[in-house]
Motif scaffolding. Sequence first.
Motif, short mmCIF file in Angstrom:
data_model
loop_
_atom_site.label_atom_id
_atom_site.label_comp_id
_atom_site.label_asym_id
_atom_site.label_seq_id
_atom_site.Cartn_x
_atom_site.Cartn_y
_atom_site.Cartn_z
N LEU A 44 0.81 -1.22 0.00
CA LEU A 44 0.00 0.00 0.00
C LEU A 44 0.84 1.27 0.00
N VAL A 45 2.14 1.13 0.19
CA VAL A 45 3.02 2.29 0.27
C VAL A 45 3.00 3.05 -1.06
N SER A 46 2.95 4.37 -0.94
CA SER A 46 2.96 5.23 -2.12
C SER A 46 3.61 6.55 -1.74
N ASP A 47 3.52 7.53 -2.64
CA ASP A 47 4.06 8.85 -2.30
C ASP A 47 3.27 9.50 -1.18
N LYS A 81 10.47 2.37 13.06
CA LYS A 81 10.93 2.42 11.67
C LYS A 81 9.81 2.90 10.76
N ILE A 82 10.16 3.83 9.87
CA ILE A 82 9.22 4.32 8.87
C ILE A 82 9.58 3.68 7.53
N THR A 83 8.56 3.22 6.82
CA THR A 83 8.77 2.59 5.52
C THR A 83 8.03 3.37 4.45
N GLY A 84 8.81 3.87 3.48
CA GLY A 84 8.26 4.54 2.32
C GLY A 84 8.65 3.75 1.07
N ILE A 85 8.47 4.35 -0.07
CA ILE A 85 8.76 3.68 -1.34
C ILE A 85 10.22 3.23 -1.40
N ALA A 86 11.14 4.11 -1.03
CA ALA A 86 12.57 3.78 -1.11
C ALA A 86 12.92 2.58 -0.23
N GLU A 87 12.33 2.52 0.96
CA GLU A 87 12.61 1.41 1.88
C GLU A 87 12.04 0.10 1.35
N VAL A 88 10.87 0.14 0.71
CA VAL A 88 10.30 -1.07 0.12
C VAL A 88 11.21 -1.56 -1.00
N LYS A 89 11.63 -0.64 -1.86
CA LYS A 89 12.52 -1.02 -2.98
C LYS A 89 13.84 -1.57 -2.46
N GLU A 90 14.38 -0.95 -1.40
CA GLU A 90 15.64 -1.41 -0.85
C GLU A 90 15.51 -2.81 -0.25
#
Length: 176
Positions: free
Chosen positions: A28-31, A42-51
């Motif tokens: 569900l993560v998005s901009d 811990k905060i998870t955004g798009i970059a963290e999902v991709k990483e």
Amino acid sequence: LMGTISKKVEKEDAKVVLVTGDKDFCQLVSDKVTLLDTMKNKITGIAEVKEKYGVSPERVIDVFALAGDAVDNIPGVKGIGEKTAVSLISKFGSLDELFQNLEDVSKRQKTLIEEKKEDAILSKELVTIKTDVDIETSLEKFKYDGFDNDKLREIFQELEFKNLFRELGDEDISGH
């Protein structure tokens, strides 16, 4: 419900923070949608999902569908682990594209996927968080105007939360 509410509120151009440690919510993560795991701070955004998963949030379900998840009883494709699943979805873009291009994977992977294709399809359905539950909601319902101290006093007294009761400025939970 979290999936549906986050998508509806996101459409109202609001930032959404889903408080969960469940990795399935990465899809569900998005901009506008991030995850907050309070246990790990811990905060998870798009970059963290991709990483972490090597794919964009909308492709995480394809990785989970292949790799499975023993904790959630998601079968996946037995013999395909998370690293291989990430590699395959990164290469092909989606589970459907992978199914259409099995001649481009190793013989072992092709056999495993062909034998357990139905498990992968079921797994994808199981890990997909619904975002279309028929509920009425709006951004206004989530407006925060501060604590209702009288209601908190009542709850803290009932549950005998003495320290929290004192944090409201009251000395004695018995009302003295």
